[in-house]
Write a protein that holds these residues in place. Structure first.
Motif, short mmCIF file in Angstrom:
data_model
loop_
_atom_site.label_atom_id
_atom_site.label_comp_id
_atom_site.label_asym_id
_atom_site.label_seq_id
_atom_site.Cartn_x
_atom_site.Cartn_y
_atom_site.Cartn_z
N UNK A 157 0.84 -1.19 0.00
CA UNK A 157 0.00 0.00 0.00
C UNK A 157 0.87 1.24 0.00
N UNK A 158 0.24 2.37 -0.28
CA UNK A 158 0.95 3.64 -0.23
C UNK A 158 1.32 4.14 -1.61
N UNK A 159 1.69 5.40 -1.65
CA UNK A 159 2.12 6.03 -2.90
C UNK A 159 3.45 5.44 -3.35
N UNK A 160 3.82 5.70 -4.60
CA UNK A 160 5.11 5.24 -5.09
C UNK A 160 6.25 5.86 -4.29
N UNK A 164 9.02 3.58 -2.38
CA UNK A 164 10.46 3.74 -2.60
C UNK A 164 11.18 3.95 -1.27
N UNK A 165 10.64 4.83 -0.44
CA UNK A 165 11.24 5.08 0.87
C UNK A 165 11.29 3.79 1.69
N UNK A 166 10.19 3.04 1.67
CA UNK A 166 10.13 1.77 2.40
C UNK A 166 11.16 0.77 1.87
N UNK A 167 11.35 0.74 0.55
CA UNK A 167 12.33 -0.17 -0.03
C UNK A 167 13.75 0.15 0.40
N UNK A 168 14.08 1.44 0.45
CA UNK A 168 15.41 1.85 0.90
C UNK A 168 15.63 1.44 2.35
N UNK A 234 9.51 2.63 -11.49
CA UNK A 234 9.00 2.64 -12.86
C UNK A 234 7.48 2.63 -12.89
N UNK A 235 6.87 3.02 -11.77
CA UNK A 235 5.42 3.00 -11.70
C UNK A 235 4.74 4.16 -12.39
N UNK A 236 5.50 5.20 -12.72
CA UNK A 236 4.93 6.33 -13.44
C UNK A 236 4.24 7.35 -12.56
N UNK A 237 4.29 7.19 -11.22
CA UNK A 237 3.56 8.11 -10.35
C UNK A 237 4.48 8.94 -9.47
N UNK A 238 5.77 8.95 -9.74
CA UNK A 238 6.71 9.69 -8.91
C UNK A 238 6.74 11.16 -9.34
#
Length: 289
Positions: A157-160, A164-168, A234-238
């Motif tokens: 869930x959450x915005x892109x 991304x922040x969660x992945x880092x 690459x989700x297109x929403x950043x």
């Protein structure tokens, strides 16, 4: 490919950098400038910006940590406060990733992240940092701390930006947890945080091969979140960026994708102790394994 200075990077990387500038405060550089509002959520967000900017991470945690129904922006700021309190500098991570695209510079993600925290830490200090990063992940929707099932549904869930922040942060959590596991199994005190530091500590004990008895709790979930962070690029929403093609993949995508491949994570499997040991042995003794 020879890289130009940061200011000359492609527009996509600059946009990603703009996102990450929002992830933590940087002293007096006013990364969290904004116009204060006298009431409610806007006032809390503005105060969080100011506190992050001044490095007052405890104030952000005190203000936002006990609240429910936080907005995405509040969650991202609260997670940034936990990461800042742990002592991690996201901008240093970006700088090292960028250098890896220059000739003659190739540092593994494991060493980059570990090195930002220093050469080594006591077990207590390292465990505290792992716990703080885990708290940041919980804030960003990763579920309960050290719960293996927190992302088993693979529903992100959450915005892109948040993904991304969660992945880092998941990469940070996973790598610190690996160092902690090595230190505990082989009684390396203080615990080294880089491949060379681990090699020197093991050499002193006459050990030239790592054979971990288990993987750190939640490592698969960390790796899934790293993969989801890469997917978000690459989700297109950043920040309204157009969909990113293969030729425009940035430094974060490249480095995290390489890390996932090297550690044996393909997206449809679990990384076991053999996979993890093989990754570490090749990283630490590349001429042997």
């Amino acid at each position: 490919m020879k890289r130009k200075p940061l200011a000359a990077f492609g527009s996509f990387f600059i946009a990603i950098l703009a996102i990450l500038l929002l992830l933590q405060g940087c002293g007096d550089t006013n990364l969290f400038e904004g116009i204060a509002d006298d009431s409610g959520q806007e006032a809390r967000i503005e105060q969080a910006r100011q506190d992050l900017n001044s490095g007052n991470f405890d104030a952000v945690i005190a203000t936002l940590g006990g609240r429910s129904n936080l907005s995405d922006q509040e969650r991202r700021y609260l997670a940034s406060a936990y990461i800042g309190k742990a002592g991690f500098d996201t901008l240093k991570l970006l700088d090292e990733f960028a250098k890896n695209d220059e000739g003659g510079h190739d540092v593994d993600t494991f060493d980059i992240i570990g090195g930002i925290f220093g050469e080594n830490l006591t077990e207590e200090d390292l465990n505290n940092k792992v716990s703080l990063v885990a708290q940041a992940l919980v804030v960003l929707g990763a579920g309960s701390v050290n719960t293996q099932s927190r992302l088993r549904a693979r529903s992100y869930s959450g915005s892109d930006d948040l993904r991304l922040q969660r992945g880092i942060y998941a990469a940070i959590h996973g790598i610190l947890s690996i160092s902690l596991a090595i230190g505990r199994q082989y009684n390396l005190m203080p615990i080294p945080l880089t491949a060379n530091g681990i090699k020197q500590a093991l050499d002193a004990k006459g050990i030239n091969k790592i054979e971990l008895s288990s993987v750190p709790p939640g490592l698969d979930d960390d790796l899934w979140m790293v993969q989801d962070g890469v997917n978000a690029l690459s989700g297109g929403n950043l920040i309204g960026i157009e969909e990113v093609g293969d030729n425009n993949k940035n430094d974060i995508d490249r480095e995290f994708s390489k890390f996932l491949k090297d550690i044996g994570f393909s997206g449809d499997n679990s990384v076991d102790s053999t996979d993890l040991s093989n990754y570490l042995n090749h990283l630490i003794w590349p001429n042997i394994y």
